[in-house]
Design an enzyme around this catalytic site. Structure first.
Site, PDB file in Angstrom:
ATOM      1  CG  PHE A   2      20.825  31.813  17.564  1.00 29.88           C
ATOM      2  CD1 PHE A   2      19.582  31.358  17.975  1.00 29.88           C
ATOM      3  CD2 PHE A   2      21.486  31.102  16.566  1.00 29.88           C
ATOM      4  CE1 PHE A   2      18.998  30.229  17.408  1.00 29.88           C
ATOM      5  CE2 PHE A   2      20.914  29.974  15.987  1.00 29.88           C
ATOM      6  CZ  PHE A   2      19.666  29.545  16.412  1.00 29.88           C
ATOM      7  CG  ASP A  55      28.788  31.770  17.354  1.00 28.19           C
ATOM      8  OD1 ASP A  55      29.053  31.862  16.139  1.00 28.19           O
ATOM      9  OD2 ASP A  55      27.732  31.258  17.781  1.00 28.19           O
ATOM     10  CE  LYS A 111      24.226  31.993  10.245  1.00 30.80           C
ATOM     11  NZ  LYS A 111      22.912  31.691   9.739  1.00 30.80           N
TER      12      LYS A 111
END
Ligand SMILES: Cc1ncc(COP(=O)(O)O)c(C=O)c1O
Length: 405
Positions: free
Chosen positions: A145, A230, A259
């Site tokens: 993702f 990532d 995040k």
């Protein structure tokens, strides 16, 4: 024009307004939160919840950490936004900090994980094309993702997210996860980058095998391609090292972060070293908001908290404890596996009851997450102690009992 009449914090009125005026991108729990402190959230009807999801790995320093709050308040009072046409000291300081922590050399700041990944993809394409005109192929992994923009979606190896938006960005291929042979077949002289999460988050908390990341590094080197990690979800201490790649000993050319970095304030970063760090020149890429003084001040405070409060070590220690405790739980539905690293853990159930358990946990006052039908995901703030883990386990036991699972 009629004035709005919504009573802020009122659940029923908020739900009604959502039905009418908010696009239905999420299935939402019936709650409105009004306050957060450490690992706890309070709803507008006065109920306390133990937050073991932390805004999906965002609230690593807990909710409303006083040092993050103070940094935001101070910065907001003197300068909220200024264009990237000017020098922003907080941005420079944040880049210095992240480069020290990661060993990368340069940063580009954006507002989210997807945007950080878009920057990484664009660096890879531009560098690839400077080597040879057809060096544009990108390779990602099944179950990954990377975000919801068309570019990041094109490397997100999950059909349910991709299908409705086809055709996607061309020249992106998806290979089976942790399969070195498949990666070897997919990577060629046309590859400009391999894009991987060291531990897949949304894909069900699936750690890469160390040999897999090593093979990706070697393939990238052999074919003059970039290795992009990532670390939007794994970064900033969550897995027990500041970045997950440091626990693997495999260094990427580009590292993306978001995040947890802003302590709850939106910010993303694309960090690069070597040739990848020199690709962007004025006009090549940009953002109105990315790297603004307010976001960078929040991130600087959050990163300081993570370093100075020893949260990386704590994630490792508490991660071990939570993992042991989850393993010792023996619900009737059976547990196939507990996997993950640090405070990024998943409990894989033998029966497809994860949603029921998730809903029951919510009823008991515990916030966690379910992936698919059989995975429960735990991403607590990195500030938790043993008492919070005990509390989580008690609530989880009640949740299992409530569902009969
Ligand atoms: C590994 C990873 N990359 C990228 C993203 C996208 O980040 P954002 O939602 O901030 O765009 C996420 C979000 O869950 C993620 O987990």
């Amino acid at each position: 024009m009629q004035e709005t009449t919504l009573t802020r914090g009122n659940l029923e009125e908020t739900q009604e307004a959502y039905q009418k005026h908010i696009m239905a991108t999420y299935a939402r729990f019936p709650v409105v939160f009004e306050r957060g402190e450490g690992p706890y959230l309070w709803s507008t009807n006065g109920r306390r919840y133990l937050d073991f999801l932390a805004g999906i790995a965002v609230n690593a320093v807990g909710h409303c950490h006083p040092r993050v709050v103070e940094a935001i308040q101070k910065q907001a009072a003197c300068l909220i936004h200024v264009s990237n046409l000017y020098h922003i000291s907080q941005q420079a300081e944040l880049a210095q900090t992240l480069c020290r922590l990661s060993g990368m050399e340069k940063a580009f700041f954006a507002n989210s994980g997807a945007e950080a990944n878009e920057a990484a993809i664009k660096i890879a394409r531009k560098l690839g094309r400077s080597i040879r005109e057809d060096k544009t192929a990108l390779v990602g992994a099944e179950g990954s993702f990377h975000g919801r923009t068309l570019g990041t979606l094109s490397l997100t190896g999950q059909e349910k997210y991709q299908k409705p938006y086809e055709p996607l960005v061309p020249d992106c291929s998806i290979v089976p996860w942790n399969d070195i042979g498949a990666l070897e077949t997919a990577v060629s002289g046309r590859t400009c980058a391999i894009v991987l999460e060291p531990i897949q988050g949304e894909g069900g908390v699936r750690p890469a095998d160390p040999e897999y990341l090593q093979a990706a590094r070697e393939l990238a080197d052999r074919h003059e391609a970039l290795l992009i990690f990532d670390e939007v979800q794994t970064g900033c201490g969550r897995t027990g090292t500041f970045f997950a790649f440091q626990g693997y000993g495999v260094t990427p050319d580009i590292l993306t972060v978001a995040k947890a970095m802003g302590g709850g304030f939106p910010i993303g970063g694309c960090l690069a070293r070597g040739r990848a760090a020199e690709v962007f020149q004025p006009g090549d890429h940009g953002t109105t908001y990315g790297g603004g003084p307010l976001a960078c001040a929040a991130a600087l405070a959050a990163l300081k908290v993570i370093e100075q409060e020893g949260l990386v070590d704590n994630a490792r220690k508490m991660g071990r404890l939570l993992e042991e405790e989850l393993r010792s739980l023996n619900p009737p539905c059976g547990v196939r596996e507990v996997r993950g690293k640090g405070l990024m853990l998943a409990m894989v159930l033998e029966q497809p009851v994860a949603r029921d358990v998730l809903n029951a946990a919510f009823e008991e006052g515990l916030l966690i997450n379910a992936i698919g039908t059989d995975v429960l995901r735990f991403l607590p703030p990195l500030i938790i102690g043993e008492d919070h883990i005990s509390e989580c386990l008690e609530l989880l036991k009640k949740a299992f009992a409530r569902t009969g699972a």
